[in-house]
Design an enzyme around this catalytic site. Structure first.
Site, PDB file in Angstrom:
ATOM      1  N   ALA A 174       0.819  -1.213   0.000  1.00  0.00           N
ATOM      2  CA  ALA A 174       0.000   0.000   0.000  1.00  0.00           C
ATOM      3  C   ALA A 174       0.852   1.263   0.000  1.00  0.00           C
ATOM      4  O   ALA A 174       0.340   2.369  -0.133  1.00  0.00           O
ATOM      5  CB  ALA A 174      -0.930  -0.005   1.216  1.00  0.00           C
ATOM      6  N   ASP A 175       2.155   1.105   0.146  1.00  0.00           N
ATOM      7  CA  ASP A 175       3.086   2.233   0.225  1.00  0.00           C
ATOM      8  C   ASP A 175       3.763   2.425  -1.134  1.00  0.00           C
ATOM      9  O   ASP A 175       4.759   1.773  -1.446  1.00  0.00           O
ATOM     10  CB  ASP A 175       4.112   1.939   1.325  1.00  0.00           C
ATOM     11  CG  ASP A 175       5.180   3.013   1.433  1.00  0.00           C
ATOM     12  OD1 ASP A 175       4.985   4.100   0.865  1.00  0.00           O
ATOM     13  OD2 ASP A 175       6.205   2.748   2.088  1.00  0.00           O
TER      14      ASP A 175
END
Length: 210
Positions: free
Chosen positions: A5-6
């Site tokens: 998600a980063d």
């Protein structure tokens, strides 16, 4: 695998590749690059199912050899027909690995000092007791390991019986009982006695711990 998600992981990777390109070479018209590691993300995404290269339809019975050694279901080892329920066995083994920090089975043969099916079956018997005759009757390879009467005769001694209750060491009371009930829904000799994925989704232990 887990999603990432980063997004900064990828932008950082691109920047490092621009500043200090990885070594590479050309071989037979192809460019081969030295791998560059991604840094660990600050935030993980949801689990992602991947690698379906060996996937087959489970709506029909199969007989080919499948699965990594320590996750092989009994019917696969015995060369009996298999279908979706082999995946349920896999899920049970993997959940145990993740939750308990160690594998239920190794298949390590003490005589040959490597994985062998007979050692794996001996470990299953130690956990579950002897396999039912109905399963043995379906396996093309059953007579390699079991007598006509169902006795284990594969050339190595059986281990002492150690049921799931004695192997689970992290839980107590009702939590332990519900976890073991959940595991038994998957770790069954007979494929037809294993729960479906839908039934496992409704299990009390899963519901409580999701």
């Amino acid at each position: 695998m887990f999603g990432i998600a980063d997004d900064s992981v990828f932008s950082d990777f691109e920047e490092r590749e621009l500043q200090t390109p990885c070594p590479r070479k050309e071989l037979d018209g192809r460019i081969i690059y030295v791998s560059r590691d991604l840094r660990m993300p600050k935030e993980w995404g949801a689990p992602v199912l991947c690698d379906f290269g060996s996937a087959v339809s489970g709506g029909i019975e199969h007989s080919e050899d499948i699965q990594p050694n320590i996750y092989r279901a009994p019917e696969v080892i015995l060369e009996a027909p298999w279908t979706y329920s082999v995946d349920i066995w896999n899920v049970g083994c993997k959940i145990w690995d993740l939750f308990e920090g160690g594998s239920l089975f190794t298949g390590h043969d003490p005589e040959l000092e490597r994985y062998r099916s007979r050692a794996h079956l001996a470990e299953m018997i130690s956990l579950l007791g002897p396999p039912p005759r109905t399963l043995l009757a379906q396996g093309k390879a059953s007579r390699k390991f079991f007598s006509a009467e169902g006795g284990f005769c594969a050339g190595i001694p059986l281990q002492d019986r150690i049921p799931l209750e004695d192997r689970e060491t992290t839980l107590e009371g009702q939590d332990k009982a519900s976890f073991l009930r959940f595991m038994r829904k998957m770790l069954q000799w007979e494929p037809g006695k294993r729960s479906s994925a839908k039934e496992l989704e409704e299990d009390e232990w899963i519901r409580k711990n999701l």
